[in-house]
Design a protein around this motif. Structure first.
Motif, PDB file in Angstrom:
ATOM      1  N   ASP A  97      41.750 -18.345  48.375  1.00 56.45           N
ATOM      2  CA  ASP A  97      41.583 -19.429  49.333  1.00 56.45           C
ATOM      3  C   ASP A  97      40.270 -19.252  50.073  1.00 56.45           C
ATOM      4  OD1 ASP A  97      43.549 -20.666  52.160  1.00 56.45           O
ATOM      5  OD2 ASP A  97      41.771 -21.417  51.137  1.00 56.45           O
ATOM      6  N   THR A 104      43.284 -24.586  44.484  1.00 50.48           N
ATOM      7  CA  THR A 104      44.262 -23.513  44.359  1.00 50.48           C
ATOM      8  C   THR A 104      45.195 -23.686  43.169  1.00 50.48           C
ATOM      9  OG1 THR A 104      45.693 -24.687  45.897  1.00 50.48           O
ATOM     10  CG2 THR A 104      44.250 -22.982  46.804  1.00 50.48           C
TER      11      THR A 104
ATOM     12  N   ARG B  90      52.827 -22.040  46.758  1.00 51.07           N
ATOM     13  CA  ARG B  90      51.794 -21.030  46.952  1.00 51.07           C
ATOM     14  C   ARG B  90      51.685 -20.738  48.441  1.00 51.07           C
ATOM     15  NH1 ARG B  90      46.298 -20.917  48.191  1.00 51.07           N
ATOM     16  NH2 ARG B  90      45.021 -19.409  47.076  1.00 51.07           N
ATOM     17  N   THR B  92      50.157 -19.679  51.941  1.00 46.71           N
ATOM     18  CA  THR B  92      48.857 -20.054  52.481  1.00 46.71           C
ATOM     19  C   THR B  92      48.273 -18.993  53.397  1.00 46.71           C
ATOM     20  OG1 THR B  92      50.013 -21.244  54.243  1.00 46.71           O
ATOM     21  CG2 THR B  92      49.311 -22.525  52.330  1.00 46.71           C
ATOM     22  N   TYR B  96      48.789 -15.120  49.079  1.00 47.85           N
ATOM     23  CA  TYR B  96      48.554 -16.261  48.182  1.00 47.85           C
ATOM     24  C   TYR B  96      49.380 -16.140  46.911  1.00 47.85           C
ATOM     25  CZ  TYR B  96      44.735 -16.702  51.448  1.00 47.85           C
ATOM     26  OH  TYR B  96      44.012 -16.787  52.605  1.00 47.85           O
TER      27      TYR B  96
END
Lengths: 117, 110
Positions: A97, A104, B90, B92, B96
Motif C-alpha cells: 500500500d 491492491t 485485504r 488496510t 495487508y
C-alpha cells in the motif's frame, strides 16, 4: 508489465519426501507475496505471506514452511511430505500500500497440483 | 479476526435470471473488499473491487458496512458467467493480508 511464474505445474511425490515449489515475480519490486492452498469446499486458504525479504508470516500450523531469499522469489517447502499435503497450491503477489488503493489487486500464478502418494 | 464467509458452495440459476452471490466479512476496521473469479482452466483473476464502485461484465457489488456484507449481483445471468467466485478481504493496515472466502460455484443453466 508484471508477470508471475510458478512451477512445476504438477508434481507427484512419495510420502516422506521433501518439497520445493518456487514462485517468481517480474516487473515489480518489493511486492507482497502469498502462498495459498485451494481445496474444494475450503476455498483459498492463506498459508504464508511476506512483506519483504526474509519476512515470513505463517497463517496455519502445518507441515510446510516458506522462504523469501530474494525480493521477487517465494519458495514453499517441506522436509517430509504427508498425504494430507496433497492439494492445489497458488502463489500470488500484490503491491504494498503506497496510498494508491486502486493498486491492491492480487495477481495469481497458474498453480501447482501436488499429489502425495 | 479477519474472516470472509460465503454461505453457498453452489448456486444454480437459469439464463436470464438474477444472480446474487452472498459474502459477509469480519474485520475490525475499514477493509478493502474484492470479488475474484476463476473460469474453467484459467487463473484466478480480479472481477471487481468495492472502492472503484464499478460494474464489470454486468456484475456489481455494494459494500454494506452495517451488515458487513459485500454481495455480488447481476440482473440477468449469462451462460458464460458460470465459474467459481471468491470474495476477498485485504486488510488496510500493517500486514495487508489477503483473505479469501470458501468460494461459490455459479452454474448458469440454458
Amino acid at each position: 508489465s508484471q508477470t508471475i511464474h510458478q512451477w512445476p505445474a504438477t508434481l507427484v511425490q512419495p510420502v516422506g519426501s521433501p518439497l520445493s515449489l518456487e514462485c517468481t515475480v517480474e516487473g515489480t519490486s518489493n511486492p507482497n507475496l502469498y502462498w495459498y492452498r485451494q481445496a474444494a469446499g475450503r476455498g483459498l486458504q492463506l498459508l504464508f505471506y511476506s512483506v519483504g525479504i526474509g519476512q515470513i508470516s505463517s497463517e496455519v500450523p502445518q507441515n510446510l514452511s516458506a522462504s523469501r531469499p530474494q525480493d521477487r522469489q517465494f519458495i514453499l517447502s517441506s522436509k517430509k511430505l504427508l498425504l494430507s499435503d496433497s492439494g492445489f497450491y497458488l502463489c500470488a503477489w500484490s503491491v504494498l500500500d503506497r496510498g494508491f488503493e486502486m493498486n491492491t489487486e492480487a495477481f495469481f500464478g497458474q498453480g501447482t497440483r501436488l499429489t502425495v502418494v | 479476526a479477519q474472516r470472509v464467509t460465503q454461505p453457498e458452495k453452489l448456486l444454480s440459476v437459469f439464463k436470464g435470471a438474477p444472480v446474487e452471490l452472498k459474502c459477509n466479512y469480519s474485520y475490525s476496521g475499514s477493509p478493502e473488499l474484492f470479488w475474484y473469479v476463476q473460469y474453467s482452466r484459467q487463473r484466478l483473476q480480479l472481477l471487481l473491487r468495492h472502492i472503484s464502485r464499478e460494474s464489470i461484465k454486468g456484475f456489481t457489488a455494494d459494500l454494506n458496512k452495517g451488515e458487513t456484507s459485500f454481495h455480488l449481483k447481476k440482473p440477468f445471468a449469462q451462460e458464460e458467467d458460470s465459474a467459481m467466485y471468491y470474495c476477498a478481504l485485504r486488510s488496510t493496515s500493517g500486514t495487508y493480508k489477503y483473505i479469501f472466502g470458501t468460494g461459490t460455484r455459479l452454474k448458469v443453466l440454458a
